[in-house]
Design a protein around this motif. Structure first.
Motif, PDB file in Angstrom:
ATOM      1  N   VAL A 225       0.855  -1.185   0.000  1.00  0.00           N
ATOM      2  CA  VAL A 225       0.000   0.000   0.000  1.00  0.00           C
ATOM      3  C   VAL A 225       0.888   1.231   0.000  1.00  0.00           C
ATOM      4  O   VAL A 225       1.667   1.435   0.933  1.00  0.00           O
ATOM      5  CB  VAL A 225      -0.934   0.012   1.228  1.00  0.00           C
ATOM      6  CG1 VAL A 225      -1.816   1.255   1.211  1.00  0.00           C
ATOM      7  CG2 VAL A 225      -1.789  -1.242   1.264  1.00  0.00           C
ATOM      8  N   MET A 226       0.788   2.056  -1.055  1.00  0.00           N
ATOM      9  CA  MET A 226       1.614   3.247  -1.152  1.00  0.00           C
ATOM     10  C   MET A 226       0.815   4.492  -0.783  1.00  0.00           C
ATOM     11  O   MET A 226      -0.381   4.590  -1.077  1.00  0.00           O
ATOM     12  CB  MET A 226       2.188   3.401  -2.564  1.00  0.00           C
ATOM     13  CG  MET A 226       3.278   2.404  -2.896  1.00  0.00           C
ATOM     14  SD  MET A 226       4.164   2.824  -4.435  1.00  0.00           S
ATOM     15  CE  MET A 226       5.017   4.338  -3.959  1.00  0.00           C
ATOM     16  N   TYR A 227       1.504   5.432  -0.129  1.00  0.00           N
ATOM     17  CA  TYR A 227       0.896   6.721   0.199  1.00  0.00           C
ATOM     18  C   TYR A 227       1.986   7.783   0.177  1.00  0.00           C
ATOM     19  O   TYR A 227       3.043   7.610   0.781  1.00  0.00           O
ATOM     20  CB  TYR A 227       0.238   6.685   1.583  1.00  0.00           C
ATOM     21  CG  TYR A 227      -0.503   7.967   1.911  1.00  0.00           C
ATOM     22  CD1 TYR A 227      -1.750   8.213   1.350  1.00  0.00           C
ATOM     23  CD2 TYR A 227       0.053   8.936   2.739  1.00  0.00           C
ATOM     24  CE1 TYR A 227      -2.440   9.387   1.614  1.00  0.00           C
ATOM     25  CE2 TYR A 227      -0.628  10.118   3.020  1.00  0.00           C
ATOM     26  CZ  TYR A 227      -1.877  10.339   2.449  1.00  0.00           C
ATOM     27  OH  TYR A 227      -2.549  11.500   2.708  1.00  0.00           O
ATOM     28  N   ALA A 228       1.750   8.853  -0.564  1.00  0.00           N
ATOM     29  CA  ALA A 228       2.684   9.985  -0.642  1.00  0.00           C
ATOM     30  C   ALA A 228       4.092   9.537  -1.004  1.00  0.00           C
ATOM     31  O   ALA A 228       5.080  10.007  -0.441  1.00  0.00           O
ATOM     32  CB  ALA A 228       2.695  10.747   0.685  1.00  0.00           C
ATOM     33  N   GLY A 229       4.188   8.621  -1.951  1.00  0.00           N
ATOM     34  CA  GLY A 229       5.485   8.185  -2.436  1.00  0.00           C
ATOM     35  C   GLY A 229       6.180   7.153  -1.579  1.00  0.00           C
ATOM     36  O   GLY A 229       7.279   6.707  -1.914  1.00  0.00           O
ATOM     37  N   GLU A 230       5.549   6.729  -0.472  1.00  0.00           N
ATOM     38  CA  GLU A 230       6.149   5.761   0.435  1.00  0.00           C
ATOM     39  C   GLU A 230       5.299   4.498   0.497  1.00  0.00           C
ATOM     40  O   GLU A 230       4.115   4.520   0.162  1.00  0.00           O
ATOM     41  CB  GLU A 230       6.269   6.342   1.848  1.00  0.00           C
ATOM     42  CG  GLU A 230       7.044   7.647   1.925  1.00  0.00           C
ATOM     43  CD  GLU A 230       7.013   8.239   3.332  1.00  0.00           C
ATOM     44  OE1 GLU A 230       6.336   7.657   4.208  1.00  0.00           O
ATOM     45  OE2 GLU A 230       7.660   9.278   3.546  1.00  0.00           O
ATOM     46  N   ILE A 231       5.893   3.395   0.927  1.00  0.00           N
ATOM     47  CA  ILE A 231       5.117   2.200   1.227  1.00  0.00           C
ATOM     48  C   ILE A 231       4.669   2.300   2.674  1.00  0.00           C
ATOM     49  O   ILE A 231       5.491   2.271   3.596  1.00  0.00           O
ATOM     50  CB  ILE A 231       5.925   0.919   0.983  1.00  0.00           C
ATOM     51  CG1 ILE A 231       6.142   0.704  -0.519  1.00  0.00           C
ATOM     52  CG2 ILE A 231       5.213  -0.293   1.592  1.00  0.00           C
ATOM     53  CD1 ILE A 231       6.879  -0.571  -0.870  1.00  0.00           C
ATOM     54  N   ALA A 232       3.361   2.446   2.868  1.00  0.00           N
ATOM     55  CA  ALA A 232       2.819   2.543   4.220  1.00  0.00           C
ATOM     56  C   ALA A 232       2.726   1.176   4.873  1.00  0.00           C
ATOM     57  O   ALA A 232       2.942   1.035   6.084  1.00  0.00           O
ATOM     58  CB  ALA A 232       1.441   3.204   4.184  1.00  0.00           C
ATOM     59  N   GLU A 233       2.400   0.161   4.054  1.00  0.00           N
ATOM     60  CA  GLU A 233       2.229  -1.188   4.604  1.00  0.00           C
ATOM     61  C   GLU A 233       2.426  -2.214   3.496  1.00  0.00           C
ATOM     62  O   GLU A 233       2.061  -1.985   2.344  1.00  0.00           O
ATOM     63  CB  GLU A 233       0.841  -1.334   5.231  1.00  0.00           C
ATOM     64  CG  GLU A 233       0.592  -2.665   5.914  1.00  0.00           C
ATOM     65  CD  GLU A 233      -0.656  -2.675   6.781  1.00  0.00           C
ATOM     66  OE1 GLU A 233      -0.940  -3.727   7.391  1.00  0.00           O
ATOM     67  OE2 GLU A 233      -1.346  -1.624   6.843  1.00  0.00           O
ATOM     68  N   ILE A 234       2.989  -3.364   3.846  1.00  0.00           N
ATOM     69  CA  ILE A 234       3.175  -4.449   2.891  1.00  0.00           C
ATOM     70  C   ILE A 234       3.009  -5.762   3.625  1.00  0.00           C
ATOM     71  O   ILE A 234       3.427  -5.907   4.781  1.00  0.00           O
ATOM     72  CB  ILE A 234       4.556  -4.363   2.194  1.00  0.00           C
ATOM     73  CG1 ILE A 234       4.683  -5.423   1.095  1.00  0.00           C
ATOM     74  CG2 ILE A 234       5.696  -4.469   3.199  1.00  0.00           C
ATOM     75  CD1 ILE A 234       5.892  -5.238   0.205  1.00  0.00           C
ATOM     76  N   GLY A 235       2.356  -6.713   2.982  1.00  0.00           N
ATOM     77  CA  GLY A 235       2.137  -8.018   3.597  1.00  0.00           C
ATOM     78  C   GLY A 235       1.277  -8.886   2.701  1.00  0.00           C
ATOM     79  O   GLY A 235       0.959  -8.514   1.563  1.00  0.00           O
ATOM     80  N   THR A 236       0.874 -10.037   3.205  1.00  0.00           N
ATOM     81  CA  THR A 236      -0.029 -10.888   2.439  1.00  0.00           C
ATOM     82  C   THR A 236      -1.368 -10.181   2.285  1.00  0.00           C
ATOM     83  O   THR A 236      -1.753  -9.360   3.128  1.00  0.00           O
ATOM     84  CB  THR A 236      -0.241 -12.239   3.128  1.00  0.00           C
ATOM     85  OG1 THR A 236      -0.906 -12.039   4.382  1.00  0.00           O
ATOM     86  CG2 THR A 236       1.085 -12.947   3.379  1.00  0.00           C
ATOM     87  N   THR A 237      -2.079 -10.499   1.227  1.00  0.00           N
ATOM     88  CA  THR A 237      -3.375  -9.856   1.011  1.00  0.00           C
ATOM     89  C   THR A 237      -4.342 -10.186   2.147  1.00  0.00           C
ATOM     90  O   THR A 237      -5.147  -9.344   2.546  1.00  0.00           O
ATOM     91  CB  THR A 237      -3.986 -10.293  -0.335  1.00  0.00           C
ATOM     92  OG1 THR A 237      -3.974 -11.727  -0.418  1.00  0.00           O
ATOM     93  CG2 THR A 237      -3.185  -9.736  -1.496  1.00  0.00           C
ATOM     94  N   HIS A 238      -4.252 -11.391   2.688  1.00  0.00           N
ATOM     95  CA  HIS A 238      -5.124 -11.772   3.803  1.00  0.00           C
ATOM     96  C   HIS A 238      -4.839 -10.903   5.026  1.00  0.00           C
ATOM     97  O   HIS A 238      -5.768 -10.408   5.681  1.00  0.00           O
ATOM     98  CB  HIS A 238      -4.920 -13.250   4.149  1.00  0.00           C
ATOM     99  CG  HIS A 238      -5.813 -13.729   5.252  1.00  0.00           C
ATOM    100  ND1 HIS A 238      -5.481 -13.611   6.597  1.00  0.00           N
ATOM    101  CD2 HIS A 238      -7.049 -14.314   5.221  1.00  0.00           C
ATOM    102  CE1 HIS A 238      -6.445 -14.114   7.333  1.00  0.00           C
ATOM    103  NE2 HIS A 238      -7.410 -14.548   6.524  1.00  0.00           N
ATOM    104  N   ALA A 239      -3.557 -10.697   5.324  1.00  0.00           N
ATOM    105  CA  ALA A 239      -3.197  -9.887   6.497  1.00  0.00           C
ATOM    106  C   ALA A 239      -3.639  -8.441   6.323  1.00  0.00           C
ATOM    107  O   ALA A 239      -4.143  -7.821   7.262  1.00  0.00           O
ATOM    108  CB  ALA A 239      -1.686  -9.959   6.727  1.00  0.00           C
ATOM    109  N   LEU A 240      -3.475  -7.884   5.127  1.00  0.00           N
ATOM    110  CA  LEU A 240      -3.861  -6.493   4.911  1.00  0.00           C
ATOM    111  C   LEU A 240      -5.364  -6.308   4.997  1.00  0.00           C
ATOM    112  O   LEU A 240      -5.836  -5.274   5.475  1.00  0.00           O
ATOM    113  CB  LEU A 240      -3.346  -6.006   3.554  1.00  0.00           C
ATOM    114  CG  LEU A 240      -2.003  -5.264   3.578  1.00  0.00           C
ATOM    115  CD1 LEU A 240      -0.889  -6.149   4.091  1.00  0.00           C
ATOM    116  CD2 LEU A 240      -1.646  -4.726   2.197  1.00  0.00           C
TER     117      LEU A 240
END
Length: 319
Positions: A225-240
């Motif tokens: 998940v990107m926000y303002a040019g940064e990755i705010a969160e990354i993980g498995t789709t289930h976890a997100l």
């Protein structure tokens, strides 16, 4: 498993008038394994397309990039276009956004698919035509149609042909930028099914840029998940979906209609920050419904979960 692609601290800047800069991508990092499908999601203007164009070395002259793009152990960003060119379309290729405009209208589909094959000196003449026919058959189009022009193909067929062209030199990584834009629902489903099949059958790693969050859950194994040019969160789709660590991820999913859910769709208030100005603290703080005092002035620390799940947020509990 050894990653086929590793992005380490990738930054992209655009030159603006009056010697100003727009910091479009701000130090993103992630790795991609063979056969993995990673979704890159977020609001418009968050840097998704800019990031994958940087991976292909296709940024405009007004842009500059820094960091590492490690493809099969080699940093292809280190030497600029000289180190990018040997890998472009050979090891990493791209399906561009907008199937209706993906091809030159005055050249046949087959000649445009053959171009990277001939440029890479993999085949020419009859061998290149035979390879083109095989690629078209692979994506569900008769090889005999390679002498047709783009206007003779429907939108779905053009998108399939664009995928065939991206696979022309047997790449290891495929970048798909909104691959179902402007296609009807049935054709979208067919294209997505094709992409999943190709990654499974060929061991092809894929990064898919999209705004369609339900699509990510169906197609991708992981998401960033990107926000303002940064990755705010990354993980498995289930976890997100079920255990988001960042308020933006939770609010982004809450703003997405779901016909099977009973919850009310809620828009995210405000707008993303301007990237031509320095960011202080957490960039999502002005819009966040869970903001803390520290969020306004301190950079968000790394929070980690299971299976590589991570986010940058001051909160210490699941949101």
């Amino acid at each position: 498993m050894t990653p086929v692609l590793a992005i380490e601290g990738l930054h992209v800047w655009f030159e603006l008038p009056n010697h100003k800069e727009l910091h479009a991508v701000q130090g993103i990092s992630f790795a991609l394994e063979p056969g993995e499908r990673l979704g890159l999601v977020g609001e418009s203007g968050c840097g998704k397309t800019t990031a994958i164009l940087a991976m292909m070395g296709l940024l405009p002259p007004t842009a500059s990039a820094a960091g590492k793009i490690i493809l099969n152990g080699d940093d292809i960003l280190a030497g600029g276009d000289a180190t990018m060119r040997p890998h472009r379309w050979m090891d990493i290729s791209m399906v561009f956004q907008g199937a209706m405009n993906a091809f030159d209208p005055v050249k046949t589909i087959g000649s445009q698919i053959q171009e990277p094959i001939v440029k890479a000196k993999l085949a020419d003449g009859k061998a290149a035509r035979l390879r083109t026919a095989e690629l078209l058959e692979l994506v569900g189009i008769s090889g005999s149609r390679q002498d047709r022009y783009p206007h003779e193909f429907s939108g779905g067929m053009r998108q399939r042909a664009a995928i065939a062209m991206a696979l022309a030199c047997d790449p290891k990584v495929l970048l798909a930028d909104e691959p179902t834009t402007a296609l009807d629902v049935m054709v979208q489903a067919q294209i997505l099914e094709l992409l999943v099949q190709l990654t499974d059958d060929l061991g092809l790693a894929m990064i898919m840029v999209t705004h369609d969050l339900p699509l990510v859950s169906q197609v991708c194994t992981r998401a960033a998940v990107m926000y303002a040019g940064e990755i705010a969160e990354i993980g498995t789709t289930h976890a997100l979906y079920h255990e988001p660590l960042h308020p933006y991820t939770r609010m982004l999913f809450s703003a997405t209609p779901d016909l099977l859910a009973e919850q009310t769709v809620r828009s995210i208030p405000g707008a993303p920050p301007r990237l031509d100005q320095p960011l202080v603290g957490c960039p999502f703080q002005p819009r966040c419904d869970s903001a803390l005092t520290a969020c306004a002035s301190e950079a968000a620390p790394l929070r980690t979960g299971t299976d590589g799940h991570r986010a940058y947020c001051h909160l210490k509990e699941t949101v």
